[in-house]
Scaffold this active site. Structure first.
Site, PDB file in Angstrom:
ATOM      1  N   SER A 150       0.833  -1.199   0.000  1.00  0.00           N
ATOM      2  CA  SER A 150       0.000   0.000   0.000  1.00  0.00           C
ATOM      3  C   SER A 150       0.871   1.254   0.000  1.00  0.00           C
ATOM      4  O   SER A 150       1.950   1.268   0.590  1.00  0.00           O
ATOM      5  CB  SER A 150      -0.912   0.009   1.220  1.00  0.00           C
ATOM      6  OG  SER A 150      -1.746  -1.120   1.251  1.00  0.00           O
ATOM      7  N   GLU A 175       2.669  -0.841  25.333  1.00  0.00           N
ATOM      8  CA  GLU A 175       1.732  -0.867  24.216  1.00  0.00           C
ATOM      9  C   GLU A 175       0.704   0.251  24.313  1.00  0.00           C
ATOM     10  O   GLU A 175       0.381   0.732  25.391  1.00  0.00           O
ATOM     11  CB  GLU A 175       1.012  -2.216  24.184  1.00  0.00           C
ATOM     12  CG  GLU A 175       1.884  -3.375  23.737  1.00  0.00           C
ATOM     13  CD  GLU A 175       2.124  -3.364  22.243  1.00  0.00           C
ATOM     14  OE1 GLU A 175       1.602  -2.480  21.554  1.00  0.00           O
ATOM     15  OE2 GLU A 175       2.857  -4.249  21.767  1.00  0.00           O
TER      16      GLU A 175
END
Length: 668
Positions: free
Chosen positions: A445, A528
């Site tokens: 992409s 995270e």
């Protein structure tokens, strides 16, 4: 994972499972077979002594002083051991009356009595569930909506316990049973079946947890009746069919032994079938979910930060309001300067923010109307550079990428490797001052406009596949790179082929050491990203709700929409549970892995439903387009485009293999 998230709830569940097992519940169930009058008195005496049925009754009234969620945790744990003796009905009755007695519970208008007990009317019968006794009475049933919701909330907790036992039993058996010289858990068919059981089990657990959490929030005044009602209907749609399906799959994995009366699996299937029969129609619940969604109801999960937000919220609010007051073109740089674009990243690019601080920043940016820009592939490249790159690489790439000055693409997949990255064939040969890369990448992409690419290439062909790979940063303007667009099923060209012909990559663009690429490709920051799910449903589910509001749809279509709303809600709940686990200092559980699998199914199925709801207009459709003025054209584009979701980032089948091996521990 079980319903309980906090350390206290996990400890409660563990202790109750051990206690229930010590009562030899299965032996008691088998001994009582055919005895209509069996009331499991010794086990009930133990339940009364422990007060398990009255955990949600105030201490002043003789109960445990806990919450509805605490009671649900206990019911799940006891159902896991198939504890007989009327605990479910007693817990419902005690919670409703706030008295710790043993209560028969009438569910339906025609007087179905749950779990016998002194309030039962009529003649009790063993029924299909050999661990309980039920009778039909003549009373009004649980006519009060709150009473019915309590019953379904607690029944959903039992369904979660049954589901968990069935999953664990199937996985344990698959890990040791041998056929054709191998443990059957190594067969892909068994892996996939167990992974699908895991997906369903996590959905059941999340929905059951949410029904109980919503009831607890309602009791404390933090949420209203509407939220609890919505959560209960989502649980009714999700939990009971799910428990039956997992119980059936358990027997399938067990094979012939699972079909015998000797094995306990059929006892759990019987409990699941009975729970489903008692709670009422899932289709009716799905229709109610649709009606609520049309009326604007969305699940808004209440999260108690327990005061951890007090120290950081004033500054977060002031910073968010300052950024919101800036012109739109200046907000991104202000987010970067404040560390608010990536607050979980380490300074100076973020704040090293803990989960509570991340949530507060999200809340305050949302309240101020500030939208973070999407980093896209940079969100994968930069954490690797931060964790493993040199100071010069961090200085060169991180801040410019955060500011949007650099765009990234990912040069991983190849025509012959796909999800099997370890088999890639792009080669990198050592030359003076760096490496020469030659090969072909595909499904890339934004390669046509990217400034840089993260690229895996083989630097040592003489070692095992995953050890001879190096992680490169490739200048997409370098000589020898050719980008060719690939037209997709939507008619657009968002993917590309990228050909590398003797492309020079200098040594300073190698991340870590040669041969470290496989390890780096799997890198995430230790801290995270944590975020609470928004209240808005996914694009196609919202579109389906819009169609329900604007069209005269029949009951079948409204049920289908309600089921999609329920599934999208469960997907969001999986994220909420992961976040709450992080708030408690724990790493992600199975929810984070299951979320992608269920999320893909949700997006694909809902986009297909949206098109199907619009009938034969599809046959006369004009040109497709994501931003088409024709709503149906945009809907069809979305349906076609979502087909990539079960392929991109690892196919659904590969991810099920990974879930089966890494989460369930099945053999390779």
């Amino acid at each position: 994972m079980s319903i309980g998230i906090t350390d206290e709830q996990v400890e409660l569940a563990d202790s109750l499972r051990k206690w229930a097992s010590s009562l030899s519940p299965i032996e008691a169930v088998r001994a009582a077979e055919g005895d209509v009058a069996a009331d499991f008195a010794p086990i009930w005496a133990a339940i009364e002594e422990m007060g398990v049925h009255a955990i949600a009754v105030p201490e002043g009234d003789g109960g445990g002083g806990g919450t509805v969620l605490d009671q649900a945790v206990a019911l799940e744990a006891c159902a896991h051991e198939l504890l007989p003796g009327g605990l479910l009905g007693a817990a419902i009755g005690s919670t409703l009356s706030r008295e710790p007695g043993r209560h028969g519970v009438q569910l339906d208008d025609d007087g179905v009595i749950w779990d016998g007990g002194t309030a039962g009317r009529g003649t009790p019968a063993p029924g299909i569930d050999l661990s309980a006794r039920h009778a039909r009475g003549t009373g009004p049933g649980l006519a009060d909506p709150a009473a019915r919701r309590t019953a379904i909330t607690f029944a959903a907790a039992e369904a979660a316990g049954v589901t968990r036992w069935c999953l664990e039993t199937a996985v344990d058996y698959a890990g040791v049973r041998e056929q054709f010289g191998q443990r059957i858990g190594s067969f892909q068919a068994i892996k996939h079946l167990c992974a699908q059981m895991l997906e369903t089990a996590e959905a059941v657990t999340a929905a059951a947890w949410d029904a109980a959490a919503a009831a607890t929030a309602r009791d404390s005044g933090r949420a209203g009746e509407e939220q609890w009602a919505f959560a209960v209907d989502v649980a009714l749609v999700t939990c009971f069919d799910g428990a039956v399906e997992v119980a059936k799959s358990c027997i399938q994995v067990l094979g012939g032994i699972g079909f015998t009366y000797e094995h306990d699996a059929h006892l759990y299937l019987r409990r699941a079938l009975t729970l489903r029969a008692l709670v009422g129609s899932a289709d009716d619940a799905a229709e109610r979910v649709t009606a609520a969604a049309v009326a604007g109801v969305r699940r808004r999960v209440d999260v108690d930060l327990e005061g951890r937000d007090a120290a950081v919220r004033p500054q977060a609010r002031a910073t968010a309001e300052r950024i919101a007051a800036l012109p739109a073109g200046e907000q991104r740089s202000a987010l970067v300067d404040a560390g608010y674009l990536t607050p979980h990243w380490p300074p100076p690019y973020g704040l090293g923010a803990d989960p509570a601080t991340q949530i507060v920043i999200d809340q305050e940016l949302g309240r101020a109307g500030v939208v973070r820009p999407d980093l896209v592939i940079a969100g994968w490249a930069l954490p690797t550079i931060l964790a493993h790159g040199t100071d010069a690489q961090r200085e060169r790439f991180v801040r410019p990428s955060l500011l949007g000055e650099l765009t990234w693409c990912q040069l991983f997949s190849e025509p012959g490797s796909g999800s099997d990255l370890a088999s890639l064939r792009t080669r990198a040969v050592r030359v003076e001052g760096g490496w020469s890369l030659t090969g072909q990448k595909v499904w890339t992409s934004v390669a046509e406009r990217a400034d840089w690419g993260i690229c895996l290439a083989r630097t040592d062909p003489d070692v095992p596949q995953h050890k001879g790979i190096t992680y490169f940063l490739v200048d997409m303007r370098a000589a020898g790179i050719e980008v060719r667009p690939l037209r997709e099923i939507t008619g657009e060209a968002l993917f590309n082929e990228v050909f590398l012909d003797d492309v020079l990559v200098p040594d300073e663009c190698v991340v870590a050491e040669p041969g470290d690429g496989w390890r780096l490709a799997r890198t995430t920051l230790a801290n995270e990203r944590v975020a609470m799910a928004g209240t808005r449903l996914t694009k196609s589910v919202e579109r389906a709700v819009e169609l329900a509001a604007s069209r005269d749809l029949g009951p079948v279509e409204r049920v289908e929409i309600g089921r999609q709303v329920a599934l999208a809600t469960v997907c969001a709940l999986l994220g909420v549970r992961t976040t709450l686990r992080a708030l408690g200092g724990h790493g992600p559980g199975a929810e984070s892995s299951v979320a992608k699998l269920l999320g893909v199914r949700s997006r694909q199925d809902s986009s297909e439903l949206v098109v199907r709801l619009q009938g034969d207009a599809l046959a006369l459709l004009g040109p497709l387009g994501k931003e088409s003025d024709d709503p149906l054209a945009a809907d069809v584009w979305e349906q076609l485009n979502t087909r990539c979701l079960s392929i991109a980032g690892g196919t659904t089948q590969i991810l099920r293999n990974v879930a089966a091996e890494r989460i369930l521990g099945l053999p390779r």
